[in-house]
Write a protein that holds these residues in place. Structure first.
Motif, mmCIF file in Angstrom:
data_model
loop_
_atom_site.group_PDB
_atom_site.id
_atom_site.type_symbol
_atom_site.label_atom_id
_atom_site.label_comp_id
_atom_site.label_asym_id
_atom_site.label_seq_id
_atom_site.Cartn_x
_atom_site.Cartn_y
_atom_site.Cartn_z
ATOM 1 N N ASP A 52 0.815 -1.215 0.000
ATOM 2 C CA ASP A 52 0.000 0.000 0.000
ATOM 3 C C ASP A 52 0.851 1.269 0.000
ATOM 4 O O ASP A 52 0.561 2.212 -0.732
ATOM 5 C CB ASP A 52 -0.916 0.002 1.233
ATOM 6 C CG ASP A 52 -1.851 1.195 1.223
ATOM 7 O OD1 ASP A 52 -2.720 1.236 0.343
ATOM 8 O OD2 ASP A 52 -1.686 2.095 2.076
ATOM 9 N N SER A 53 1.903 1.285 0.794
ATOM 10 C CA SER A 53 2.696 2.513 0.917
ATOM 11 C C SER A 53 3.768 2.654 -0.156
ATOM 12 O O SER A 53 4.011 3.761 -0.644
ATOM 13 C CB SER A 53 3.392 2.561 2.279
ATOM 14 O OG SER A 53 2.448 2.696 3.288
ATOM 15 N N LEU A 54 4.415 1.562 -0.520
ATOM 16 C CA LEU A 54 5.544 1.668 -1.450
ATOM 17 C C LEU A 54 5.088 1.684 -2.912
ATOM 18 O O LEU A 54 5.753 2.271 -3.767
ATOM 19 C CB LEU A 54 6.552 0.541 -1.226
ATOM 20 C CG LEU A 54 7.048 0.348 0.214
ATOM 21 C CD1 LEU A 54 8.151 -0.683 0.279
ATOM 22 C CD2 LEU A 54 7.539 1.654 0.819
ATOM 23 N N PHE A 55 3.972 1.023 -3.201
ATOM 24 C CA PHE A 55 3.419 1.085 -4.555
ATOM 25 C C PHE A 55 2.317 2.141 -4.655
ATOM 26 O O PHE A 55 2.283 2.913 -5.602
ATOM 27 C CB PHE A 55 2.859 -0.282 -4.984
ATOM 28 C CG PHE A 55 3.910 -1.249 -5.440
ATOM 29 C CD1 PHE A 55 4.400 -1.204 -6.734
ATOM 30 C CD2 PHE A 55 4.423 -2.195 -4.568
ATOM 31 C CE1 PHE A 55 5.386 -2.089 -7.148
ATOM 32 C CE2 PHE A 55 5.412 -3.081 -4.975
ATOM 33 C CZ PHE A 55 5.894 -3.035 -6.273
ATOM 34 N N GLY A 56 1.442 2.152 -3.654
ATOM 35 C CA GLY A 56 0.286 3.053 -3.741
ATOM 36 C C GLY A 56 0.488 4.389 -3.071
ATOM 37 O O GLY A 56 -0.392 5.243 -3.135
ATOM 38 N N GLY A 57 1.646 4.597 -2.451
ATOM 39 C CA GLY A 57 1.852 5.842 -1.719
ATOM 40 C C GLY A 57 3.136 6.560 -2.056
ATOM 41 O O GLY A 57 3.637 7.372 -1.272
ATOM 42 N N PRO A 63 1.308 -5.244 -7.473
ATOM 43 C CA PRO A 63 -0.094 -5.007 -7.854
ATOM 44 C C PRO A 63 -0.393 -5.545 -9.257
ATOM 45 O O PRO A 63 0.389 -5.346 -10.190
ATOM 46 C CB PRO A 63 -0.218 -3.483 -7.794
ATOM 47 C CG PRO A 63 0.766 -3.083 -6.752
ATOM 48 C CD PRO A 63 1.915 -4.030 -6.902
ATOM 49 N N ALA A 64 -1.545 -6.211 -9.368
ATOM 50 C CA ALA A 64 -1.869 -6.968 -10.586
ATOM 51 C C ALA A 64 -1.832 -6.112 -11.852
ATOM 52 O O ALA A 64 -1.351 -6.558 -12.907
ATOM 53 C CB ALA A 64 -3.239 -7.599 -10.421
ATOM 54 N N MET A 119 -1.318 1.589 -12.282
ATOM 55 C CA MET A 119 -1.928 0.838 -11.177
ATOM 56 C C MET A 119 -3.337 1.361 -10.904
ATOM 57 O O MET A 119 -3.538 2.279 -10.115
ATOM 58 C CB MET A 119 -1.052 0.952 -9.924
ATOM 59 C CG MET A 119 0.265 0.209 -10.054
ATOM 60 S SD MET A 119 1.249 0.220 -8.550
ATOM 61 C CE MET A 119 2.083 1.794 -8.651
ATOM 62 N N SER A 120 -4.301 0.742 -11.559
ATOM 63 C CA SER A 120 -5.685 1.208 -11.427
ATOM 64 C C SER A 120 -6.195 1.057 -9.995
ATOM 65 O O SER A 120 -7.151 1.712 -9.593
ATOM 66 C CB SER A 120 -6.582 0.447 -12.397
ATOM 67 O OG SER A 120 -6.374 -0.939 -12.240
ATOM 68 N N GLU A 121 -5.521 0.213 -9.201
ATOM 69 C CA GLU A 121 -5.923 0.021 -7.802
ATOM 70 C C GLU A 121 -5.899 1.347 -7.029
ATOM 71 O O GLU A 121 -6.622 1.529 -6.061
ATOM 72 C CB GLU A 121 -4.954 -0.947 -7.097
ATOM 73 C CG GLU A 121 -4.960 -2.372 -7.624
ATOM 74 C CD GLU A 121 -3.931 -2.588 -8.740
ATOM 75 O OE1 GLU A 121 -3.557 -1.602 -9.402
ATOM 76 O OE2 GLU A 121 -3.522 -3.743 -8.943
ATOM 77 N N ARG A 159 -6.665 7.735 -5.435
ATOM 78 C CA ARG A 159 -5.575 8.380 -4.697
ATOM 79 C C ARG A 159 -4.718 9.223 -5.651
ATOM 80 O O ARG A 159 -4.310 10.330 -5.325
ATOM 81 C CB ARG A 159 -4.714 7.290 -4.065
ATOM 82 C CG ARG A 159 -4.008 7.685 -2.822
ATOM 83 C CD ARG A 159 -3.147 6.561 -2.322
ATOM 84 N NE ARG A 159 -3.849 5.597 -1.500
ATOM 85 C CZ ARG A 159 -3.269 4.506 -0.994
ATOM 86 N NH1 ARG A 159 -2.000 4.266 -1.227
ATOM 87 N NH2 ARG A 159 -3.950 3.664 -0.266
ATOM 88 N N ARG A 160 -4.465 8.681 -6.817
ATOM 89 C CA ARG A 160 -3.621 9.371 -7.806
ATOM 90 C C ARG A 160 -4.230 10.709 -8.212
ATOM 91 O O ARG A 160 -3.535 11.718 -8.339
ATOM 92 C CB ARG A 160 -3.435 8.471 -9.032
ATOM 93 C CG ARG A 160 -2.771 9.133 -10.221
ATOM 94 C CD ARG A 160 -2.404 8.129 -11.284
ATOM 95 N NE ARG A 160 -3.538 7.373 -11.783
ATOM 96 C CZ ARG A 160 -4.410 7.815 -12.693
ATOM 97 N NH1 ARG A 160 -4.275 9.031 -13.185
ATOM 98 N NH2 ARG A 160 -5.410 7.066 -13.102
ATOM 99 N N LEU A 161 -5.539 10.710 -8.398
ATOM 100 C CA LEU A 161 -6.182 11.959 -8.807
ATOM 101 C C LEU A 161 -6.258 12.949 -7.643
ATOM 102 O O LEU A 161 -6.175 14.157 -7.850
ATOM 103 C CB LEU A 161 -7.571 11.675 -9.379
ATOM 104 C CG LEU A 161 -7.542 11.004 -10.753
ATOM 105 C CD1 LEU A 161 -8.921 10.560 -11.191
ATOM 106 C CD2 LEU A 161 -6.924 11.921 -11.814
ATOM 107 N N LYS A 162 -6.381 12.424 -6.441
ATOM 108 C CA LYS A 162 -6.415 13.323 -5.267
ATOM 109 C C LYS A 162 -5.085 14.033 -5.088
ATOM 110 O O LYS A 162 -5.042 15.235 -4.848
ATOM 111 C CB LYS A 162 -6.737 12.512 -4.000
ATOM 112 C CG LYS A 162 -8.209 12.337 -3.747
ATOM 113 C CD LYS A 162 -8.417 11.687 -2.383
ATOM 114 C CE LYS A 162 -9.886 11.346 -2.194
ATOM 115 N NZ LYS A 162 -10.083 10.490 -1.015
#
Lengths: 216, 446
Positions: B110-115, B150-151, B382-384, B388-391
């Motif tokens: 969550d943090s290293l890929f999504g953050g 992430p898939a 990463m569509s997951e 967050r990306r747009l925010k």
């Protein structure tokens, strides 16, 4: 020789030996291995990383957080002055020479260390109260900060109140013995970090910014 | 390896092997077997001062503690402390040394890929100088070793590996698009010799593309072809390996990253071109120019440069003529992180843009201090983490709005994509152009 002098000497010896071994190990790893064709100069990058890149107006961590930044600078200055004094103090003890400071200088250093230790305690309180800092802190952060601040504080008292040497030497011993345990190792890693940063940005022509010409 | 290091690493490895799956062992080996001074330094250097927080767009936009760069670094560093340091092994609580368990893995993903977009803005502002994206990418390598990437990002890489381009564009479709663009170009230039050469050998330049160009922005290819035409350049595109992107750089899978880079290098040799020009893609340029030689453990035996350097040289040597009075709007520049902050091209980018337009209003901050668009680090793939990306992109959107610019110039198709989405989401009413499109608009063709 007093017992506490032996203790602080031994602590200093252990600490210095540990950091010497660590230094040798780190140097033994060698320079970074980068196969890309460099665009800039590594030496210039390393110089830049340790000079211009460190200037407060280039770092948000400085200009957006001035009270913390200034406190941190004073605190670190106090730490180095205290460590330097400890070494001089021990040298004079072992050579059985009387260490003499003029009274105004003694008072100035004393108040300076008082201020730096207060900065240290201030940073400790900030760490304990600020929710963001609390989240990223561990026990080691608190202990490191406390021991360093106490060392400076007792040394300040030693200067200002002519306290017995026993207090500051014991505080110094605790700090020196703790240094190899946790984050205080940044006293060494800091310089390696700046080197690697300079190497990285220097080789890519970012620090300093590479000039382009019509030539290829 | 020094005998004592080996002994230490062996002990750590034995400890791990008794308790972990092969995947976890592979992940941990990246830390325990490392004799790399840079990694050891940056895993040990953070003092948790927290002053990096405000330099991170995730933290600034979302105001959650988990996005503080120091916290992201500590995810990896705490595992290092647990398995590689005496203190961490004996008193894990003292330094918050953590096991690599399922909870930790989920936090890392969550943090290293999504953050984190690996933008590196925090590095410049770190009071110590910890190379935060380097540590975070090490964490991504660990996740990759555990096959937990992430898939959607994994799918993008698989597409590149299976089809030769990350969007899975069939060769016929690619060739059709280019033929269409060639016809348009000939019509515009009123010259039937204007062309988009494909798979031609012994040319001076092999040009590369971001697959988004043939898929969504074919006009940027014809813009570049127009520049090559004006410069009377001997160039070609490859139909087999034209993709400059390398998403394995983002996933942390160095083997896959090396394979993708090798294919491009092989194509360069197969076509016997003199120079590889890296198209308008920030991470792609970085992955091949700066990272690939290290995956492959050797320097390339051919020349390469980014399109920004190439265009700058065309202008300086008067190989193309520009009439800047044609570009009359108000422009601003978005610095792709991998081009400016990590590529040293901040000034060159400005030189090219300022040659082509009358009015540039800079964002604040910009250049090496610029905020990421929010789509870097594989975030766009990463569509997951779309929401967050747009925010976090709001920060960039507000920067653009404050300039009052009508056009944003950026030499990166990933950034173009994210900025296009920000334009739509935050109703900026701007145009987004690549460098080639900007130059092509102002090109004087005699």
């Amino acid at each position: 020789m007093e017992w506490y002098i032996w203790i602080v000497s031994l602590s200093l010896g252990i600490c210095v030996l540990y950091f010497l071994i660590l230094l040798c190990k780190m140097l033994g790893h060698g320079k970074p291995k980068d196969f890309a064709q460099f665009k800039g100069k590594v030496s210039q990058g390393v110089w830049y990383a340790n000079t211009k890149a460190m200037s407060p107006h280039n770092k948000e961590s400085a200009y957006l957080h001035l009270p913390t930044y200034i406190s941190g600078m004073i605190y670190h200055l106090g730490t180095f002055v205290s460590l330097l004094y400890l070494i001089v103090f021990l040298l004079f003890k072992y050579t059985e020479t009387i260490l003499f400071f003029s009274q105004p200088l003694l008072i100035a250093i004393g108040w300076g260390l008082c201020l730096s230790s207060l900065c240290g305690f201030g940073l400790l309180i900030k760490r304990a109260l600020n929710p963001n800092l609390k989240k990223i802190s561990n026990l080691d952060d608190y202990i490191s900060n406390l021991l360093t601040s106490l060392f400076q504080f007792f040394l300040a008292l030693n200067f200002l109140l002519i306290l017995n040497d026993i207090y500051f030497t014991l505080a110094a011993s605790a700090l020196l013995l703790y240094m190899p345990v946790g984050k205080l190792k940044h006293v060494l890693y800091y310089f390696f970090a700046r080197f690697h940063l300079g190497y990285f940005y220097g080789s890519r022509g970012v620090w300093p910014q590479c000039k382009h010409s019509s030539k290829q | 390896m020094h005998p004592s290091h080996r002994q230490f690493a062996d002990t750590a490895l034995n400890y791990m092997k008794q308790n972990n799956s092969p995947q976890k062992n592979a992940a941990l080996e990246l830390l325990t077997c490392s004799q790399e001074s840079k990694l050891i330094t940056h895993l040990n250097a953070c003092v948790h001062c927290g002053l990096c927080a405000t330099s991170c767009m995730y933290f600034t936009a979302l105001n959650e503690e988990k996005y503080i760069p120091a916290n992201k670094v500590d995810l990896v560093a705490s595992i290092y402390r647990r398995y590689c340091t005496t203190t961490g092994k004996i008193f894990p609580l003292l330094t918050k040394a953590r096991e690599l368990d399922e909870e930790m893995i989920l936090e890392m993903i969550d943090s290293l890929f999504g953050g984190c977009t690996l933008c590196g803005r925090c590095v410049k502002h770190c009071s110590i100088g910890v190379d935060i994206p380097f540590v975070i990418r090490t964490g991504r390598r660990m996740i990759s070793a555990m096959e937990r990437v992430p898939a959607s990002l994994e799918a993008t890489i698989n597409s590149a590996l299976e089809t030769g381009n990350n969007m899975g564009i069939p060769t016929e479709e690619f060739v059709d698009t280019l033929q269409w663009m060639e016809e348009e170009l000939q019509e515009e230039l009123e010259d039937n010799n204007a062309c988009i050469p494909l798979d031609q050998k012994d040319k001076d330049i092999l040009y590369t593309l971001n697959p988004r160009e043939p898929k969504f922005f074919p006009l940027s290819i014809s813009a570049m072809a127009k520049i090559f035409y004006a410069a009377n350049e001997r160039w070609t595109l490859s139909t087999k390996m034209y993709d400059i992107t390398n998403y394995a750089y983002f996933s942390g899978n160095n083997e896959q990253a090396a394979l993708i880079a090798t294919r491009l290098a092989d194509e360069m040799r197969a076509l016997s071109c003199k120079k590889l020009i890296l198209g308008e893609c920030g991470h792609g340029s970085r992955a091949i120019r700066w990272e690939a030689p290290n995956y492959l453990k050797k320097s390339f035996d051919f020349e390469m440069e980014t399109v920004i350097e190439y265009l700058g040289r065309l202008i300086r040597t008067n190989r193309i003529q520009i009439d800047r009075s044609i570009n009359t709007k108000i422009y601003t520049i978005h610095d792709p992180c991998n081009i400016s902050r990590h590529g040293g091209l901040m000034e060159e980018l400005r030189f090219v843009v300022k040659t082509c337009v009358n009015q540039v209003v800079e964002m604040n901050p910009h250049g090496n201090d610029a905020y990421c668009c929010g789509g870097g680090g594989g975030a766009l793939a990463m569509s997951e983490y779309n929401e967050r990306r747009l925010k976090i992109g709001k920060l960039k959107a507000e920067q653009i709005r404050k300039t009052g610019a009508q056009v944003v110039i950026t030499p990166c198709h990933n950034c173009v994509d994210q900025l296009t989405q920000l334009n739509h989401t935050y109703k900026l009413g701007i145009q987004i152009k690549t460098l080639a499109e900007l130059i092509a608009d102002a090109l004087v063709i005699k």
